[in-house]
Enzyme design. Sequence first.
Site, short mmCIF file in Angstrom:
data_model
loop_
_atom_site.label_atom_id
_atom_site.label_comp_id
_atom_site.label_asym_id
_atom_site.label_seq_id
_atom_site.Cartn_x
_atom_site.Cartn_y
_atom_site.Cartn_z
N GLN A 1 0.86 -1.21 -0.12
CA GLN A 1 0.02 0.13 -0.07
C GLN A 1 1.02 1.21 -0.18
O GLN A 1 0.49 2.24 0.00
CB GLN A 1 -0.75 0.03 1.25
N ASN A 2 2.12 0.96 0.19
CA ASN A 2 3.12 1.94 0.29
C ASN A 2 3.49 2.82 -1.31
O ASN A 2 3.31 2.13 -2.20
CB ASN A 2 4.28 1.93 0.91
N ASP B 1 6.05 4.96 -1.47
CA ASP B 1 7.44 5.58 -1.29
C ASP B 1 8.55 4.94 -2.32
O ASP B 1 9.61 5.43 -2.25
CB ASP B 1 7.77 5.48 0.17
N HIS C 1 -1.41 1.38 -4.16
CA HIS C 1 -1.81 2.94 -4.18
C HIS C 1 -0.93 4.06 -5.03
O HIS C 1 -0.96 4.88 -4.82
CB HIS C 1 -1.87 3.51 -2.91
N CYS D 1 -1.62 15.03 -21.71
CA CYS D 1 -0.82 14.59 -22.73
C CYS D 1 -0.38 13.27 -22.29
O CYS D 1 0.43 12.49 -23.05
CB CYS D 1 0.02 15.52 -23.53
N CYS E 1 2.39 21.15 -17.04
CA CYS E 1 3.33 19.92 -17.92
C CYS E 1 4.40 21.05 -18.98
O CYS E 1 3.94 21.76 -19.68
CB CYS E 1 2.40 19.29 -18.91
N ALA F 1 9.46 -4.02 12.28
CA ALA F 1 9.73 -4.96 11.09
C ALA F 1 11.19 -4.81 10.92
O ALA F 1 12.14 -5.99 10.59
CB ALA F 1 9.02 -4.31 9.86
N1 APR Z 1 7.23 -2.06 12.22
C1 APR Z 1 5.91 -2.87 12.03
N2 APR Z 1 4.73 -2.18 12.15
C2 APR Z 1 4.78 -0.80 12.62
C3 APR Z 1 6.02 -0.26 12.81
C4 APR Z 1 7.30 -0.79 12.55
N3 APR Z 1 8.30 -0.15 12.55
N4 APR Z 1 5.46 1.17 13.16
C5 APR Z 1 4.34 1.24 12.95
N5 APR Z 1 3.83 -0.12 12.75
C6 APR Z 1 2.58 -0.55 12.66
C7 APR Z 1 1.54 0.60 13.08
O1 APR Z 1 1.37 -0.10 14.55
C8 APR Z 1 0.08 0.22 12.41
O2 APR Z 1 -0.49 -1.04 13.16
O3 APR Z 1 2.10 -0.44 11.19
C9 APR Z 1 0.82 -0.34 10.89
C10 APR Z 1 0.44 0.69 10.03
O4 APR Z 1 -0.94 0.83 9.83
P1 APR Z 1 -1.69 1.90 8.82
O5 APR Z 1 -1.13 3.34 9.11
O6 APR Z 1 -3.09 1.90 9.05
O7 APR Z 1 -0.71 1.70 7.60
P2 APR Z 1 -1.74 0.73 6.17
O8 APR Z 1 -2.32 -0.52 6.65
O9 APR Z 1 -0.73 0.79 5.16
O10 APR Z 1 -2.89 1.59 5.78
C11 APR Z 1 -2.61 3.03 5.60
O11 APR Z 1 -4.53 4.04 4.36
O12 APR Z 1 -4.92 6.14 4.31
C12 APR Z 1 -4.64 5.11 3.81
O13 APR Z 1 -3.76 5.26 1.58
C13 APR Z 1 -3.35 5.26 3.07
O14 APR Z 1 -1.87 3.47 2.44
C14 APR Z 1 -2.56 4.32 3.45
C15 APR Z 1 -3.33 3.26 4.19
ZN ZN Z 2 1.26 17.28 -20.90
#
Ligand code: APR
Ligand code: ZN
Length: 248
Positions: free
Chosen positions: A102-103, A105, A120, A131, A152, A236
């Site tokens: 979902q990231n 980055d 995402h 274009c 653009c 992680a």
């Molecule tokens: N290692 C593992 N887990 C972690 C760490 C870490 N270092 N730090 C934080 N977390 C956990 C948090 O405790 C949380 O439960 O990661 C989880 C992140 O959850 P969310 O913020 O809900 O992330 P995600 O599941 O990706 O959903 C967010 O929602 O708003 C939309 O598009 C946006 O992609 C985004 C998504």
């Molecule tokens: Zn353009």
Amino acid sequence: MHDPLDLARRLVAAAARITAFTGAGISAESGIPTYRGAGGLWREYDPAKFADIDYFREDPSYYWRFFRDVRYRIVAEARPNAGHLALAELERRGKLEAIVTQNIDGLHQAAGSRRVYELHGNTRAIDCLDCGATYDFAAVHEQVRTELPPRCRACGGRLKPRVVFFGESLPERALKAATAVTASCDLLLVVGSTLQVHPAASLPPLAKQVGARVVIVNVGPTAMDDLADAFLEGPAGTILPQLLEAAG
Ligand code: APR
Ligand code: ZN
């Protein structure tokens, strides 16, 4: 009592086709805050505005100011952490089939992961809505210092990051691939997601349905801890390298 880390190591060692699903948590140790996360870094900018497609259409400057003043630097300076690197290594060893994330980055790719499905989108690519020209975010960052919203260079059209905003549908190809690699895995490794948002929430049940094991690595509880064969509570960047040690 089974030690969950021990159990998870054995599951990873026994698996042949791992699919990883990652959320914002895996990038936390790279310094990328979540939208709703603590820290107040983004308090001047409201995600309900900068990440909303209707708001963007009406007033793109809001997003681009956020991009210029906050978001660009955070992503440009972020480096993959030990968690990203461990997943890339699992793929090199032929154990991991794909990452669904979902990231936005791009840190999995920066870590060397090859098969990454981005549900995402990706904030490093910027598209012209008129274009179809594409730009790297560093070039557009230069541009927004003097031009807001940026236009653009080729056609003067509107630019938008290749990110899924609220109110937009998810990219169909990535979504299909996510379902396919989950339905064909023998272990789903979930990292850093609360598993509250769909389609994230539908992947662990799908994995269980096809007889795969589920391992969750997360700092706090998730919506699906009960469904996991092993739930590893912790960062992680520490836990994924420990799992890798077992995966010959
Ligand atoms: N290692 C593992 N887990 C972690 C760490 C870490 N270092 N730090 C934080 N977390 C956990 C948090 O405790 C949380 O439960 O990661 C989880 C992140 O959850 P969310 O913020 O809900 O992330 P995600 O599941 O990706 O959903 C967010 O929602 O708003 C939309 O598009 C946006 O992609 C985004 C998504
Ligand atoms: Zn353009």
